[in-house]
Design an enzyme around this catalytic site. Sequence first.
Site, PDB file in Angstrom:
ATOM      1  N   HIS A 298      47.341  24.059  40.924  1.00 44.91           N
ATOM      2  CA  HIS A 298      45.912  23.797  41.175  1.00 44.91           C
ATOM      3  C   HIS A 298      45.761  22.436  41.856  1.00 44.91           C
ATOM      4  CE1 HIS A 298      44.818  26.375  37.384  1.00 44.91           C
ATOM      5  NE2 HIS A 298      44.812  27.145  38.470  1.00 44.91           N
TER       6      HIS A 298
ATOM      7  N   ARG B 144      47.598  33.107  29.734  1.00 40.01           N
ATOM      8  CA  ARG B 144      48.824  32.316  29.559  1.00 40.01           C
ATOM      9  C   ARG B 144      48.744  31.479  28.287  1.00 40.01           C
ATOM     10  NH1 ARG B 144      48.130  30.279  35.207  1.00 40.01           N
ATOM     11  NH2 ARG B 144      49.077  31.816  36.588  1.00 40.01           N
TER      12      ARG B 144
ATOM     13  N   ARG C  27      46.992  28.028  52.269  1.00 38.38           N
ATOM     14  CA  ARG C  27      47.356  27.609  50.917  1.00 38.38           C
ATOM     15  C   ARG C  27      48.784  28.097  50.673  1.00 38.38           C
ATOM     16  NH1 ARG C  27      45.685  29.840  45.055  1.00 38.38           N
ATOM     17  NH2 ARG C  27      46.635  28.124  43.949  1.00 38.38           N
TER      18      ARG C  27
ATOM     19  N   GLU D  70      38.492  24.668  47.015  1.00 36.73           N
ATOM     20  CA  GLU D  70      39.856  24.552  47.540  1.00 36.73           C
ATOM     21  C   GLU D  70      39.906  24.856  49.035  1.00 36.73           C
ATOM     22  OE1 GLU D  70      42.905  25.982  44.395  1.00 36.73           O
ATOM     23  OE2 GLU D  70      40.983  26.751  43.766  1.00 36.73           O
TER      24      GLU D  70
ATOM     25  N   ASN E 133      44.449  32.308  52.357  1.00 36.12           N
ATOM     26  CA  ASN E 133      45.089  32.241  51.044  1.00 36.12           C
ATOM     27  C   ASN E 133      45.688  33.614  50.746  1.00 36.12           C
ATOM     28  OD1 ASN E 133      45.823  31.962  48.391  1.00 36.12           O
ATOM     29  ND2 ASN E 133      43.813  31.308  47.655  1.00 36.12           N
TER      30      ASN E 133
END
Length: 397
Positions: free
Chosen positions: A180, A241, A91, A385, A7
């Site tokens: 995600h 955010r 990823r 993940e 990743n």
Amino acid sequence: MKVLVINCGSSSLKYQLIDMENESVIAKGLCERIGIDGSMLTHQPVNKDKYVVEKDMPSHKEAIELVMSALTDAEHGVIKDTSEINAIGHRVLHGGMKFTQSIVVNEQVKEVIRECFDLGPLHNPANLMGIEACEAAMPGTPNVAVFDTTFGMSMPEKAYMYAIPHEYFEKYSIRRYGFHGTSHMFVSGETIKFAELDPENAKVIVCHLGNGASISASIGGKCVDTSMGLTPLEGLIMGTRSGDVDPAVVQFICNKENLTVNEVLNILNKKSGVLGMSGGVSSDFRDIEAAKEAGNHLAKVAMDAYIYRVVKYIGAYTAAMNGVDAIAFTAGLGENDKKTRKEICECLSYLGVKIDDEANDIRGQKRIISAADSKVKVVLLPTNEELAIARETVALV
Ligand code: AMP
């Protein structure tokens, strides 16, 4: 079969070597400050001591070389030779509209990842560098790209189209993608198995509540809606955010503060969310909750608004699917914060959701946390993940 999961961020590279015979992690680690002074690798083999190497990593190429030498190191390594790695799963943030599933990397795939630089300017270039570094370090070993956006590719047009002139979709592929995706795919699939739901028709809402936060609705494991959009800015309130805001806010702040659109978007991405709402207390929910307990009014408003937004999305997604069989909580806050899970569930009594306080008194472990007579199953399901990427990789190679 051993799968290396990679990743890459713009200046970091996280990895895990997973033995897929029993889906166990053999070693994991992190390269930090790639391309910056003071780069270092932290390698953690299972059942052995942590190994830290401070060495210049001008690019992801040197980082991958360092990872390979750590994995095969006589003292700290876990394999004798890199040929023991059967495949590498990467990823990749954005696959645009070209990829509706994970794919074995070839030149055309790399070209599409490059075409999507505009859509994922911070991540896609780094992801491609990671792939090319692995190709150079381990020629002949298959690389698989697992996109964060593919889960959202099954959304129907009514969910992914923005109500803006159609020419922008045609010219620039502006639509809702969702992010995600690997986490939502993993958690929705595992929830169906764990809660013994109908694999074809189960209606599941996954609340991925971390520093970045998103929520998805899926039927039979296929996404029908998800809260992030063209970029990860849309949807829930997050650590930094804003999530959903009226786009006119951007113009208003630009005019009042004499800022550019890019500068205001930077504020919406990095200085908003609970950090901004609380007047700068923190982007970490533990700090926000502590400040709220200590009587900080803005921290209370931030936390209340955070929960309110999640509850509104759950209501909207239940309506979109005409029902819901299970609600799953995952990621940092979702897995660790029983109070927030309870507060969200208490707002869902109209759906017949009943939380079991004793079952909910847990962190980071797979468990059904709703009462036996709850009309909707509520599940705590830790996301993974890396394992999801490794499984996709095995399926393709
Ligand atoms: P993630 O992005 O999934 O790593 O999640 C990180 C977020 O989870 C941070 O904002 C943390 O504040 C939050 N978090 C972790 N543990 C807790 C906890 N016990 N209570 C509240 N928030 C937590």
